[in-house]
Design a protein around this motif. Structure first.
Motif, PDB file in Angstrom:
ATOM      1  N   TYR A  33       0.831  -1.207   0.000  1.00  0.00           N
ATOM      2  CA  TYR A  33       0.000   0.000   0.000  1.00  0.00           C
ATOM      3  C   TYR A  33       0.871   1.265   0.000  1.00  0.00           C
ATOM      4  N   ASN A  34       2.128   1.102  -0.338  1.00  0.00           N
ATOM      5  CA  ASN A  34       3.082   2.211  -0.396  1.00  0.00           C
ATOM      6  C   ASN A  34       3.260   2.876   0.963  1.00  0.00           C
ATOM      7  N   SER A 453     -10.566  -8.046   2.116  1.00  0.00           N
ATOM      8  CA  SER A 453     -10.021  -6.917   1.376  1.00  0.00           C
ATOM      9  C   SER A 453     -10.547  -5.600   1.931  1.00  0.00           C
ATOM     10  N   ASP A 457      -8.425  -2.583   3.749  1.00  0.00           N
ATOM     11  CA  ASP A 457      -8.551  -1.181   3.343  1.00  0.00           C
ATOM     12  C   ASP A 457      -8.895  -0.302   4.540  1.00  0.00           C
ATOM     13  N   ILE A 460      -5.719   0.173   6.693  1.00  0.00           N
ATOM     14  CA  ILE A 460      -4.773   1.090   6.058  1.00  0.00           C
ATOM     15  C   ILE A 460      -5.271   2.526   6.157  1.00  0.00           C
ATOM     16  N   SER A 461      -6.566   2.718   5.961  1.00  0.00           N
ATOM     17  CA  SER A 461      -7.149   4.067   6.064  1.00  0.00           C
ATOM     18  C   SER A 461      -7.001   4.613   7.474  1.00  0.00           C
TER      19      SER A 461
END
Length: 465
Positions: A33-34, A453, A457, A460-461
């Motif tokens: 996710y960079n 998934s 997400d 990560i958010s």
């Protein structure tokens, strides 16, 4: 603190193989996710984790988004495992485990350094490293996430056990689950207790699991705000949507166990492996060998001693215990492997039909993802509860050895009976079907619109907020 800098993630793994493996896999997932990931552990344990990581693209952790911080190795004795010990718990690892407490200062120094050049440091630490990261609460732009390395079901049961309450589960067979005092050594329980008071300031909990298999237990933890409000089940960490073996790979780069599986018929092989903390007596090895031979089934058996605290001081394999002429008699039908084996690829191979396992959580998740049914043989810690989850809750396993009989030698007749039941009976066919279906559900959960998934997400958010 420079507010215009990026958010970084600091990974602080526990120092045993199963835990190292999980957070290295999670590092690779988050780095995709960079987000820069800083993996902090001793030099020897980092070497161990990177050498043993397996699965698709297993060597691709050499990217700029994963930075390894090699701390000086700890000083501890590293005795050999004792197959004749008083219980199945790997007490020979206690010196290594206790030495991890000495990482508090070095880990805090690295996180403080990261905080000076980052907008925020998200510290993801194994629950068994809570003591080590206690100083993070004094760093204004750092926060901690507890990684709970075991199943959600285990955390669900353990939380009520700690509160002295009855486990709220409708299945009466829950009563046969042993307490932690029965499955862990006194010394390790003391180590675990040290961690409790340092798990009060984290912002969330992360699991190597999925709502596709443990949703109801996760919902109970959320509803009762056990361990806090935020819970993310972002597994399986093995990173596999569809486990397939690349039969076009050149033989020189392909493990010998996989080359052997390539020659076997589809869904014909029983895989036998008991993880990194289990050591058998010669008597038990002999009974297992006779049972495998008499079953008439094809098998791949990984026969290794348990890890020492320093795995690089280990002697590979176990040269005693097998009946005379055993390997010659089963040649072609059975293979004994005395080295580290690529378990993810073995379980994902089309020839693999079942798995005789100790039920460590890594092995459980790898089998569940592959859709492979399990014959359960738990030894210690979370393994009895994982076995219960597989057999009595998910219905994807058969019991090979009851926990109540843990101090007895499992006979060759019982080994033969359970393998035949899994491979050659209507009950076994139904269990294999449930395992395959659950594997499909678990792999779909990792699709773009799947529950895992979405959960990833969300995590990560939250980290980037």
């Amino acid at each position: 603190m420079a507010s215009n800098k990026e958010v970084v993630v600091a990974m602080v793994p526990f120092v045993t193989q199963g835990h190292l493996n999980q957070l290295l896999h999670l590092s690779r997932i988050i780095s995709a996710y960079n987000l820069p990931v800083h993996f902090i552990c001793t030099a020897t344990h980092i070497r161990q984790a990177r050498l043993r990581v397996h699965g698709p693209n297993s060597q691709n952790d050499n990217n700029n988004n994963i930075i390894f911080h090699e701390l000086p190795d700890l000083d501890f004795i590293s005795p050999p495992p004792n197959p004749n010990g008083p219980n199945g718990f790997p007490s020979h690892l206690i010196p290594s485990i206790n030495s991890s407490l000495n990482l508090r200062g070095p880990v805090a120094d690295i996180i403080r350094s990261l905080s000076k050049t980052s907008r925020r440091v998200a510290v993801v630490h194994d629950s068994a490293m809570s003591y080590v990261v206690q100083d993070v609460k004094m760093i204004p732009n750092a926060e901690t996430y507890v990684f709970r390395a075991l199943s959600v079901f285990y955390s669900f049961c353990f939380s009520f056990e700690r509160l002295g309450k009855e486990i709220p589960f409708e299945n009466e067979t829950i009563r046969k689950i042993p307490t932690s005092a029965e499955t862990m050594s006194r010394e390790f329980l003391e180590f675990v207790k040290i961690q409790y008071s340092h798990q009060t300031f984290h912002v969330g909990n992360i699991y190597d699991s999925s709502r596709a298999i443990e949703g109801r237990f996760l919902e109970k933890l959320e509803k009762d705000e056990i361990y806090g409000k935020n819970h993310w089940a972002v597994g399986p960490f093995n990173g596999v949507k569809k486990l397939e073996t690349d039969i076009s790979a050149s033989s020189q780069n392909r493990d010998t166990s996989l080359q052997w599986l390539d020659k076997q018929p589809s869904k014909s092989v029983i895989y036998v492996s008991f993880g990194t903390t289990t050591t058998f007596t010669d008597e038990q090895i002999k009974e297992l060998a006779i049972g495998l031979e008499k079953s008439g089934q094809r098998f791949l058996w990984v026969l290794r001693d348990a890890d020492k605290g320093d795995v690089f001081k280990n002697e590979e394999g176990k040269g005693v215990g097998l009946p005379k002429g055993f390997e010659e008699r089963v040649q072609g039908r059975g293979l004994v492997v005395r080295k580290w084996a690529p378990q993810v690829e073995i379980l994902g191979h089309s020839a693999t039909a079942g798995f005789v396992s100790h039920c460590g959580w890594n092995s459980c998740m790898e089998a569940l993802t592959a859709g492979v049914p399990i014959a359960t043989w738990p030894f210690h810690s979370d393994q009895p509860r994982n076995a219960f989850l597989l057999v009595d809750v998910l219905g994807v396993a058969l019991t090979m050895k009851e926990w109540a009989s843990r101090n007895e030698v499992l006979t060759s007749a019982k080994v033969e009976e359970v393998i035949r039941k899994l491979m050659d009976t209507k009950e076994g066919t139904m269990i294999k079907k449930r395992a395959a279906d659950l594997g499909d559900d678990l792999r779909r959960s990792m699709d773009e619109d799947g529950v895992t998934s979405k959960e990833l997400d969300s995590l990560i958010s939250y980290i980037r907020r």
